[in-house]
Scaffold this active site. Structure first.
Site, PDB file in Angstrom:
ATOM      1  N   LYS A 174      69.835  23.482 186.147  1.00  0.00           N
ATOM      2  CA  LYS A 174      70.881  24.270 185.508  1.00  0.00           C
ATOM      3  C   LYS A 174      72.120  24.319 186.380  1.00  0.00           C
ATOM      4  O   LYS A 174      72.011  24.358 187.617  1.00  0.00           O
ATOM      5  CB  LYS A 174      70.368  25.685 185.243  1.00  0.00           C
ATOM      6  CG  LYS A 174      69.134  25.744 184.350  1.00  0.00           C
ATOM      7  CD  LYS A 174      69.413  25.240 182.946  1.00  0.00           C
ATOM      8  CE  LYS A 174      68.213  25.416 182.032  1.00  0.00           C
ATOM      9  NZ  LYS A 174      68.486  24.909 180.671  1.00  0.00           N
ATOM     10  N   HIS A 305      65.566  18.607 171.862  1.00  0.00           N
ATOM     11  CA  HIS A 305      65.467  19.850 172.621  1.00  0.00           C
ATOM     12  C   HIS A 305      64.106  20.460 172.333  1.00  0.00           C
ATOM     13  O   HIS A 305      63.628  20.436 171.203  1.00  0.00           O
ATOM     14  CB  HIS A 305      66.562  20.833 172.213  1.00  0.00           C
ATOM     15  CG  HIS A 305      66.394  22.175 172.859  1.00  0.00           C
ATOM     16  ND1 HIS A 305      65.999  23.284 172.155  1.00  0.00           N
ATOM     17  CD2 HIS A 305      66.541  22.560 174.142  1.00  0.00           C
ATOM     18  CE1 HIS A 305      65.931  24.308 172.998  1.00  0.00           C
ATOM     19  NE2 HIS A 305      66.252  23.896 174.201  1.00  0.00           N
TER      20      HIS A 305
HETATM   21  C1  0YR Z   1      66.471  29.713 177.974  1.00  0.00           C
HETATM   22  N1  0YR Z   1      66.741  23.599 177.608  1.00  0.00           N
HETATM   23  C2  0YR Z   1      67.331  24.768 177.635  1.00  0.00           C
HETATM   24  C3  0YR Z   1      65.902  28.328 178.019  1.00  0.00           C
HETATM   25  C4  0YR Z   1      66.388  25.929 177.556  1.00  0.00           C
HETATM   26  C5  0YR Z   1      66.982  27.257 177.986  1.00  0.00           C
HETATM   27  O1  0YR Z   1      67.090  29.911 176.727  1.00  0.00           O
HETATM   28  O2  0YR Z   1      65.036  28.179 176.953  1.00  0.00           O
HETATM   29  O3  0YR Z   1      67.547  27.193 179.246  1.00  0.00           O
HETATM   30  O4  0YR Z   1      65.950  26.027 176.240  1.00  0.00           O
HETATM   31  O5  0YR Z   1      68.516  24.833 177.707  1.00  0.00           O
HETATM   32  O6  0YR Z   1      67.422  22.500 177.610  1.00  0.00           O
HETATM   33 MG    MG Z   2      69.482  22.947 177.339  1.00  0.00          MG
END
Ligand code: 0YR
Ligand code: MG
Length: 371
Positions: A174, A305
């Site tokens: 992140k 996702h």
């Molecule tokens: C928190 N994945 C994400 C988590 C994730 C989020 O909402 O679930 O960071 O889903 O961005 O790519």
């Molecule tokens: Mg994401």
């Protein structure tokens, strides 16, 4: 075959390690509002969507299922998935109040449950019903790591462990710290730790503005970042288009896009390279498949996702030719009869009939908060 009962549930399950944070979300539980659909021949289907386990919001989704969709479903043949998607999603009162958001998440859960029944009725895993193969290789990259609330030493230890001990060939971290220079330091440390051959992605979860994304995103290429995910506010089509032209690193997005139309708009102006369609946000298998075909037509890969909705996405990835990589977030994993499993960096292809969404009885008993 007819639908005789529609029963919602809401699972609230703790995330790994008490609490996780990205630039925008800080959560300790994951929510899975979902639905159990029973038929007159004894088959039961399960579908669900994903949330941050905020009960009042989750109840908006399950009340949409119980009060609006259930009466439209009772007596129908669950295998008529295209017809039922249209009947529910284009039901004029629903269309009026919500073509995305709550009603759409509720439709996702229903659509997935219908496909679960359809695959169970055929006696095959969903991927086989959709035309997939046991031979399909689906790479897993670890996203249950790289969290923004982790200090640098934990971030590095976990990156090393993901690669050296757990066998992942890709990881995502992140970004979106208060000072973006800290993000670059963390990125540099992780790249040094994992070496040059492991795929590395960064995810800003929609946090940055365009100048920040250009200024800092242009350094990502120095660390051989495969993609820059959700750099800007989710709906900012022109911003993503400008960014895609301004930096070398490729753009990934889609976890906050709800409709085929949203994806068409981003894809046709080349504002996205890795299409992160999510079947629990798009309305189910039905709309996910349309987006994946659209991506294929533009020669774009689908990197679905997952959030942590691996079960259903694994089925889709094992089937759709545009999708061969999935993130790995195992928060809900233990809740299912046949949990998604990664071995040597690749997902094992599931074998049980259905969409992989059947929960264990014990999980329903332990985690269902809908009384
Ligand atoms: C928190 N994945 C994400 C988590 C994730 C989020 O909402 O679930 O960071 O889903 O961005 O790519
Ligand atoms: Mg994401």
């Amino acid at each position: 075959m007819k639908i005789v009962r529609v029963q919602p549930f809401i699972l609230h399950v703790p995330v790994t390690g008490n609490e996780i944070a990205d630039s925008t979300h800080r959560i300790d539980f994951w929510g899975a509002p979902g639905v159990m659909i029973e038929t007159d021949n004894g088959l039961t289907g399960y579908g669900y969507t994903g949330t941050h386990a905020h009960l009042p919001t989750d109840k908006l989704i399950t009340s949409c299922i119980a009060e609006t969709y259930a009466p439209l479903l009772i007596g129908e043949d669950p295998r008529e998935t295209l017809y039922l998607w249209q009947k529910l999603g284009r039901f004029p009162p629903v269309q009026w109040v919500g073509r995305s958001g709550i009603t759409h998440l509720a439709l996702s859960a229903v659509d997935i449950a219908l496909w679960d029944i359809k695959a169970k009725a055929a006696g095959v895993p969903l991927w086989k019903l959709l035309g997939g193969s046991q031979q399909k290789r689906v790479m897993a990259y670890n996203t249950d790591g790289g969290w923004l609330n982790w200090p640098l030493d934990k971030l590095i230890d976990d990156a090393r462990c993901s690669v050296e001990e757990r066998g992942f060939q890709g990881i995502k971290i992140k970004v979106g710290s208060p000072d973006p220079n800290d993000d670059l330091k963390r990125l540099d440390a992780v790249r040094r730790t994992i070496g040059p051959h492991i795929q590395l992605m960064v995810d800003a979860n929609g946090r940055w503005d365009l100048p920040t994304a250009i200024n800092y995103g242009r350094h990502f290429a120095d660390y051989d970042v495969l993609w820059f995910e959700e750099p800007l506010w989710y709906d900012d089509l022109a911003g993503h288009q400008a960014l895609a032209q301004a930096i070398r690193t490729l753009i990934a997005l889609g976890e906050q896009l709800y409709t085929l139309d949203n994806f068409r708009d981003f894809i046709q102006v080349r504002a996205v390279h890795f299409v992160q369609a999510d079947a629990t946000r798009l309305a189910g298998i039905t709309e996910w498949w349309r987006v994946a075909d659209l991506a294929l037509a533009f020669r774009l890969p689908v990197a679905a996702h997952v959030g942590d909705m691996m079960q259903v996405h694994l089925q889709l990835a094992a089937a759709h030719p545009a999708c061969s990589v999935l993130e790995y977030i195992p928060w809900l994993r233990e809740c299912f009869e046949e949990p998604a499993t990664v071995k040597d960096g690749y997902y094992q292809i599931p074998q049980q009939p259905g969409a992989g969404t059947t929960p264990r009885h014990a999980a329903l008993a332990q985690f269902n908060v809908l009384k």
